[in-house]
Design a protein around this motif. Structure first.
Motif, PDB file in Angstrom:
ATOM      1  N   LEU A 167       2.647   6.264  -5.530  1.00 32.39           N
ATOM      2  CA  LEU A 167       2.349   6.406  -6.951  1.00 32.39           C
ATOM      3  C   LEU A 167       1.211   7.406  -7.158  1.00 32.39           C
ATOM      4  O   LEU A 167       1.306   8.304  -8.001  1.00 32.39           O
ATOM      5  CB  LEU A 167       1.979   5.056  -7.557  1.00 32.39           C
ATOM      6  CG  LEU A 167       1.540   5.060  -9.008  1.00 32.39           C
ATOM      7  CD1 LEU A 167       2.695   5.466  -9.913  1.00 32.39           C
ATOM      8  CD2 LEU A 167       1.007   3.699  -9.398  1.00 32.39           C
ATOM      9  N   ALA A 168       0.158   7.276  -6.371  1.00 28.94           N
ATOM     10  CA  ALA A 168      -0.979   8.204  -6.475  1.00 28.94           C
ATOM     11  C   ALA A 168      -0.548   9.627  -6.141  1.00 28.94           C
ATOM     12  O   ALA A 168      -0.938  10.585  -6.828  1.00 28.94           O
ATOM     13  CB  ALA A 168      -2.110   7.756  -5.557  1.00 28.94           C
ATOM     14  N   LEU A 169       0.261   9.787  -5.116  1.00 31.91           N
ATOM     15  CA  LEU A 169       0.751  11.111  -4.737  1.00 31.91           C
ATOM     16  C   LEU A 169       1.591  11.724  -5.859  1.00 31.91           C
ATOM     17  O   LEU A 169       1.433  12.906  -6.182  1.00 31.91           O
ATOM     18  CB  LEU A 169       1.571  11.030  -3.451  1.00 31.91           C
ATOM     19  CG  LEU A 169       2.156  12.341  -2.956  1.00 31.91           C
ATOM     20  CD1 LEU A 169       1.038  13.272  -2.494  1.00 31.91           C
ATOM     21  CD2 LEU A 169       3.135  12.097  -1.836  1.00 31.91           C
ATOM     22  N   GLY A 170       2.447  10.928  -6.471  1.00 32.83           N
ATOM     23  CA  GLY A 170       3.268  11.422  -7.574  1.00 32.83           C
ATOM     24  C   GLY A 170       2.431  11.877  -8.757  1.00 32.83           C
ATOM     25  O   GLY A 170       2.701  12.917  -9.355  1.00 32.83           O
ATOM     26  N   VAL A 171       1.389  11.112  -9.078  1.00 34.08           N
ATOM     27  CA  VAL A 171       0.514  11.486 -10.191  1.00 34.08           C
ATOM     28  C   VAL A 171      -0.236  12.775  -9.876  1.00 34.08           C
ATOM     29  O   VAL A 171      -0.352  13.670 -10.723  1.00 34.08           O
ATOM     30  CB  VAL A 171      -0.468  10.336 -10.517  1.00 34.08           C
ATOM     31  CG1 VAL A 171      -1.541  10.780 -11.489  1.00 34.08           C
ATOM     32  CG2 VAL A 171       0.289   9.137 -11.064  1.00 34.08           C
ATOM     33  N   ILE A 172      -0.727  12.907  -8.657  1.00 30.47           N
ATOM     34  CA  ILE A 172      -1.459  14.119  -8.261  1.00 30.47           C
ATOM     35  C   ILE A 172      -0.544  15.337  -8.297  1.00 30.47           C
ATOM     36  O   ILE A 172      -0.923  16.399  -8.801  1.00 30.47           O
ATOM     37  CB  ILE A 172      -2.102  13.933  -6.874  1.00 30.47           C
ATOM     38  CG1 ILE A 172      -3.246  12.913  -6.970  1.00 30.47           C
ATOM     39  CG2 ILE A 172      -2.606  15.248  -6.307  1.00 30.47           C
ATOM     40  CD1 ILE A 172      -3.784  12.451  -5.635  1.00 30.47           C
ATOM     41  N   VAL A 173       0.664  15.199  -7.779  1.00 33.69           N
ATOM     42  CA  VAL A 173       1.620  16.309  -7.793  1.00 33.69           C
ATOM     43  C   VAL A 173       1.965  16.692  -9.229  1.00 33.69           C
ATOM     44  O   VAL A 173       2.045  17.883  -9.569  1.00 33.69           O
ATOM     45  CB  VAL A 173       2.890  15.950  -6.982  1.00 33.69           C
ATOM     46  CG1 VAL A 173       4.000  16.955  -7.215  1.00 33.69           C
ATOM     47  CG2 VAL A 173       2.567  15.864  -5.502  1.00 33.69           C
ATOM     48  N   ALA A 174       2.130  15.702 -10.103  1.00 37.86           N
ATOM     49  CA  ALA A 174       2.424  15.985 -11.507  1.00 37.86           C
ATOM     50  C   ALA A 174       1.262  16.713 -12.176  1.00 37.86           C
ATOM     51  O   ALA A 174       1.476  17.649 -12.967  1.00 37.86           O
ATOM     52  CB  ALA A 174       2.738  14.687 -12.251  1.00 37.86           C
ATOM     53  N   LEU A 175       0.035  16.333 -11.866  1.00 40.18           N
ATOM     54  CA  LEU A 175      -1.126  17.012 -12.439  1.00 40.18           C
ATOM     55  C   LEU A 175      -1.222  18.459 -11.956  1.00 40.18           C
ATOM     56  O   LEU A 175      -1.505  19.363 -12.747  1.00 40.18           O
ATOM     57  CB  LEU A 175      -2.410  16.256 -12.099  1.00 40.18           C
ATOM     58  CG  LEU A 175      -2.619  14.939 -12.845  1.00 40.18           C
ATOM     59  CD1 LEU A 175      -3.860  14.224 -12.327  1.00 40.18           C
ATOM     60  CD2 LEU A 175      -2.731  15.181 -14.333  1.00 40.18           C
ATOM     61  N   PHE A 176      -0.999  18.678 -10.671  1.00 44.04           N
ATOM     62  CA  PHE A 176      -1.007  20.046 -10.153  1.00 44.04           C
ATOM     63  C   PHE A 176       0.088  20.878 -10.824  1.00 44.04           C
ATOM     64  O   PHE A 176      -0.138  22.033 -11.188  1.00 44.04           O
ATOM     65  CB  PHE A 176      -0.811  20.068  -8.635  1.00 44.04           C
ATOM     66  CG  PHE A 176      -2.081  19.966  -7.864  1.00 44.04           C
ATOM     67  CD1 PHE A 176      -2.927  21.046  -7.735  1.00 44.04           C
ATOM     68  CD2 PHE A 176      -2.449  18.777  -7.262  1.00 44.04           C
ATOM     69  CE1 PHE A 176      -4.108  20.958  -7.027  1.00 44.04           C
ATOM     70  CE2 PHE A 176      -3.626  18.663  -6.558  1.00 44.04           C
ATOM     71  CZ  PHE A 176      -4.467  19.762  -6.440  1.00 44.04           C
TER      72      PHE A 176
ATOM     73  N   PRO B 120       0.801  -1.220   0.000  1.00 43.66           N
ATOM     74  CA  PRO B 120       0.000   0.000   0.000  1.00 43.66           C
ATOM     75  C   PRO B 120       0.840   1.278   0.000  1.00 43.66           C
ATOM     76  O   PRO B 120       0.412   2.303  -0.516  1.00 43.66           O
ATOM     77  CB  PRO B 120      -0.830  -0.095   1.267  1.00 43.66           C
ATOM     78  CG  PRO B 120      -0.694  -1.469   1.778  1.00 43.66           C
ATOM     79  CD  PRO B 120       0.495  -2.080   1.129  1.00 43.66           C
ATOM     80  N   VAL B 121       2.038   1.221   0.561  1.00 46.97           N
ATOM     81  CA  VAL B 121       2.884   2.412   0.608  1.00 46.97           C
ATOM     82  C   VAL B 121       3.274   2.841  -0.801  1.00 46.97           C
ATOM     83  O   VAL B 121       3.218   4.026  -1.146  1.00 46.97           O
ATOM     84  CB  VAL B 121       4.156   2.135   1.452  1.00 46.97           C
ATOM     85  CG1 VAL B 121       5.126   3.290   1.372  1.00 46.97           C
ATOM     86  CG2 VAL B 121       3.780   1.840   2.885  1.00 46.97           C
ATOM     87  N   PHE B 122       3.627   1.870  -1.648  1.00 51.70           N
ATOM     88  CA  PHE B 122       4.033   2.206  -3.009  1.00 51.70           C
ATOM     89  C   PHE B 122       2.846   2.666  -3.847  1.00 51.70           C
ATOM     90  O   PHE B 122       2.987   3.528  -4.698  1.00 51.70           O
ATOM     91  CB  PHE B 122       4.741   1.029  -3.672  1.00 51.70           C
ATOM     92  CG  PHE B 122       6.052   0.679  -3.019  1.00 51.70           C
ATOM     93  CD1 PHE B 122       7.009   1.647  -2.774  1.00 51.70           C
ATOM     94  CD2 PHE B 122       6.319  -0.624  -2.647  1.00 51.70           C
ATOM     95  CE1 PHE B 122       8.206   1.339  -2.180  1.00 51.70           C
ATOM     96  CE2 PHE B 122       7.526  -0.950  -2.045  1.00 51.70           C
ATOM     97  CZ  PHE B 122       8.464   0.028  -1.808  1.00 51.70           C
ATOM     98  N   VAL B 123       1.673   2.094  -3.601  1.00 52.25           N
ATOM     99  CA  VAL B 123       0.476   2.541  -4.319  1.00 52.25           C
ATOM    100  C   VAL B 123       0.138   3.973  -3.917  1.00 52.25           C
ATOM    101  O   VAL B 123      -0.187   4.809  -4.760  1.00 52.25           O
ATOM    102  CB  VAL B 123      -0.713   1.591  -4.039  1.00 52.25           C
ATOM    103  CG1 VAL B 123      -1.988   2.126  -4.661  1.00 52.25           C
ATOM    104  CG2 VAL B 123      -0.416   0.200  -4.562  1.00 52.25           C
ATOM    105  N   GLY B 124       0.236   4.284  -2.644  1.00 59.84           N
ATOM    106  CA  GLY B 124      -0.006   5.642  -2.167  1.00 59.84           C
ATOM    107  C   GLY B 124       1.011   6.626  -2.716  1.00 59.84           C
ATOM    108  O   GLY B 124       0.657   7.747  -3.106  1.00 59.84           O
TER     109      GLY B 124
END
Length: 66
Positions: A9-18, A3-7
């Motif tokens: 990954l999601a954080l990285g995608v959100i930061v990239a979108l912002f 779950p840490v790596f999935v979280g």
């Protein structure tokens, strides 16, 4: 899957979108914001987007190894 790596990954995608949104506002592509056509966001946005992509790719590589 961890779950840490999935979280991460999601954080990285959100930061990239912002970062992409900030860059588009800074370059004047997205209008209607005080951030539009501002040099500050033209610099901060791409840097933030690259950081987000790096975090997402690093997390994806760790997920795919397992």
């Amino acid at each position: 899957m961890r779950p840490v790596f999935v979280g991460t990954l999601a954080l990285g995608v959100i930061v990239a979108l912002f970062g992409a949104i900030w860059a588009l506002q800074g370059f004047g592509v997205l209008q209607g914001s005080p951030m539009s056509n501002t040099t500050t966001w033209s610099i901060i946005g791409p840097i933030t987007a690259v950081i987000g992509v790096v975090v997402a790719v690093a997390s994806w590589r760790k997920l795919s190894r397992r």
